[in-house]
Design an enzyme around this catalytic site. Sequence first.
Site, PDB file in Angstrom:
ATOM      1  N   ARG A 193     -35.203  32.408 -59.061  1.00 10.52           N
ATOM      2  CA  ARG A 193     -35.410  30.972 -58.794  1.00 10.52           C
ATOM      3  C   ARG A 193     -35.699  30.208 -60.079  1.00 10.52           C
ATOM      4  O   ARG A 193     -35.391  29.029 -60.189  1.00 10.52           O
ATOM      5  CB  ARG A 193     -36.516  30.801 -57.748  1.00 10.52           C
ATOM      6  CG  ARG A 193     -37.836  31.364 -58.156  1.00 10.52           C
ATOM      7  CD  ARG A 193     -38.804  31.504 -56.994  1.00 10.52           C
ATOM      8  NE  ARG A 193     -38.501  32.658 -56.152  1.00 10.52           N
ATOM      9  CZ  ARG A 193     -39.179  32.965 -55.048  1.00 10.52           C
ATOM     10  NH1 ARG A 193     -40.171  32.201 -54.643  1.00 10.52           N
ATOM     11  NH2 ARG A 193     -38.853  34.022 -54.340  1.00 10.52           N
ATOM     12  N   LYS A 210     -41.177  46.234 -60.832  1.00  9.22           N
ATOM     13  CA  LYS A 210     -40.781  46.773 -59.524  1.00  9.22           C
ATOM     14  C   LYS A 210     -41.160  48.249 -59.453  1.00  9.22           C
ATOM     15  O   LYS A 210     -41.007  48.960 -60.441  1.00  9.22           O
ATOM     16  CB  LYS A 210     -39.266  46.656 -59.351  1.00  9.22           C
ATOM     17  CG  LYS A 210     -38.768  45.265 -59.035  1.00  9.22           C
ATOM     18  CD  LYS A 210     -37.284  45.286 -58.743  1.00  9.22           C
ATOM     19  CE  LYS A 210     -36.736  43.884 -58.539  1.00  9.22           C
ATOM     20  NZ  LYS A 210     -37.201  43.228 -57.319  1.00  9.22           N
TER      21      LYS A 210
HETATM   22  N1  BES Z   1     -33.573  40.356 -57.064  1.00 13.80           N
HETATM   23  C1  BES Z   1     -34.718  40.314 -56.231  1.00 13.80           C
HETATM   24  C2  BES Z   1     -34.376  40.179 -54.752  1.00 13.80           C
HETATM   25  C3  BES Z   1     -33.691  41.342 -54.099  1.00 13.80           C
HETATM   26  C4  BES Z   1     -34.415  42.320 -53.450  1.00 13.80           C
HETATM   27  C5  BES Z   1     -32.318  41.412 -54.074  1.00 13.80           C
HETATM   28  C6  BES Z   1     -33.768  43.360 -52.830  1.00 13.80           C
HETATM   29  C7  BES Z   1     -31.663  42.455 -53.458  1.00 13.80           C
HETATM   30  C8  BES Z   1     -32.377  43.423 -52.828  1.00 13.80           C
HETATM   31  C9  BES Z   1     -35.604  39.136 -56.606  1.00 13.80           C
HETATM   32  O1  BES Z   1     -35.590  38.756 -57.940  1.00 13.80           O
HETATM   33  C10 BES Z   1     -37.005  39.517 -56.285  1.00 13.80           C
HETATM   34  O2  BES Z   1     -37.481  40.457 -56.851  1.00 13.80           O
HETATM   35  N2  BES Z   1     -37.598  38.797 -55.360  1.00 13.80           N
HETATM   36  C11 BES Z   1     -38.918  39.076 -54.917  1.00 13.80           C
HETATM   37  C12 BES Z   1     -39.622  37.755 -54.713  1.00 13.80           C
HETATM   38  C13 BES Z   1     -41.106  37.891 -54.504  1.00 13.80           C
HETATM   39  C14 BES Z   1     -41.774  38.379 -55.766  1.00 13.80           C
HETATM   40  C15 BES Z   1     -41.640  36.544 -54.102  1.00 13.80           C
HETATM   41  C16 BES Z   1     -38.831  39.833 -53.603  1.00 13.80           C
HETATM   42  O3  BES Z   1     -37.942  39.562 -52.798  1.00 13.80           O
HETATM   43  O4  BES Z   1     -39.640  40.731 -53.407  1.00 13.80           O
HETATM   44 ZN    ZN Z   2     -36.962  39.853 -59.135  1.00 17.88          ZN
END
Ligand code: BES
Ligand code: ZN
Length: 494
Positions: A337, A263
């Site tokens: 997921r 991230k």
């Molecule tokens: N934990 C995150 C989702 C999230 C984002 C929760 C912001 C709370 C606030 C999740 O694991 C994630 O990173 N999801 C990605 C998925 C993508 C790579 C398909 C996302 O939402 O960007």
């Molecule tokens: Zn994530």
Amino acid sequence: MKSIKFYEKLLNEIEADIEIVIVINKNFDQRFCDNDKELLAEIGFSGEQDEVCILAERRKIFVGANSIDSSDIRSASACAVRALIGKGYKIAKMATYMHHPECTSVLRAQAEGLLLGGYRFEKYKSKKSDKYLHKVRISIEEYNGFNINIPSIQRAINKAVICAEATNFVRDIVNTAPDDCYPETMSNIAKELSENSHHLSIEVLGKKEMEKEGMNALLAVSRASRHEAKLIHLSYRPKEEPIATISLVGKGLTYDSGGLSLKPSDFMTTMKSDKSGGSAVIGILKAVSELNLPVEVHGFIGAVENMIGGDAYKPDDVLRAKNGKTIEVRNTDAEGRLVLADVLCYAQEKVKADYLFDFATLTGACVVGVGQYTSGVMGFATEPIQKVLYAGNTLSGEMVTKLDFNRFLRKSLKSEIADICNISNTRYGGAITAGLFLSEFIDEEHRDKWVHIDIAGPAFVEHIWGENPHGASGAGVRMMTRLIEKLVRNDEHI
Ligand code: BES
Ligand code: ZN
Ligand code: ZN
């Protein structure tokens, strides 16, 4: 704020440092503000929802509410208590608020708001503040002048206390820094809870046990972490014959760095909150067991840390989940997921439930789509989804909205080399495609019993809103507790 107590006394017979007055629908004519009307007008207090004004010399705090609906009263009560933090008042008093003589739902919301608004997280402060409100005394005097039934008032307050304390308990877990709250910490918290309750029991699986179960998707996410993954199975068995069996599954990512699909720094901060779903499941079990509800409830929490390192799982890896399906990893940040896939399979194998709910901070897309205050609800069958919508929006004041699956979005998860891909090939509909990914791990028997709740927005918000403080909100706890209560007593006025 520590405690709420009901007094069979009129307001002027109750000793307190300050009185909390809710001004409903800008109506200053009620007997509670008569003498203060002019002064309030003079200093520009108009009684907007959540607007607060302290009249120190009169020993009163006024707060506005748009209506006498539960959600408005809950929020107003929370805002009043929050405004008193740091002011040195120790005991407050307040009237009872009801919209109907036989219905205690507004009072329950009032009491919840007081406890939720008074929440503070001071674990890491060297100097803990001593200036805070300790008690609120609620008077038999009712806003509309209704004669009230004392035992039902006591029951309502008791339920409010249980739900609000379970919510605050979850807030504490989620707000705890990731180096102080890792998978083993989560399992210890759940263990401690079960040791203190006759009706809770616990089983924790570590890496070895999960290998035996074939939970390779969850274990891949965990691999680069120095903390061993834990699968926590916390169960509540009531003393009476249960009227239903419910399974709850929670995403417990104690930290989500994104993994090798790292991230950006700005998106990584607050990812200690990725354990919100799992923490909520622990909180729901706490509330349900304290309410002694005649329902069997099983919580399954996948507690895992998603990190980087030489041992990290990679984009391009292919994983075999517990149910035998192969998953092409194209983004290691879509880890929730993967964890849930295995935990959902495990939960369905262990318990044949009447309802299966999962809670997860699953996608940023859900927050983009519906805003940071609302959870997204997905599934195949209308009935359990309707139950979540009603328990959320109407009973608990947690906002939830339905997001629809469709077969075209399902196609976007196709993989050329495995059974399914962990990300979709389109930029759009990310909350739904994540839900559709999970649906691949729901067996036929549970298809119409399953609801996925994406709490990514409300679980952790960086500014105060309504009854929610800075940081973790405890999303999911009140909503699901209300849903389970309503299964037991199909009576809105509880
Ligand atoms: N934990 C995150 C989702 C999230 C984002 C929760 C912001 C709370 C606030 C999740 O694991 C994630 O990173 N999801 C990605 C998925 C993508 C790579 C398909 C996302 O939402 O960007
Ligand atoms: Zn994530
Ligand atoms: Zn995540």
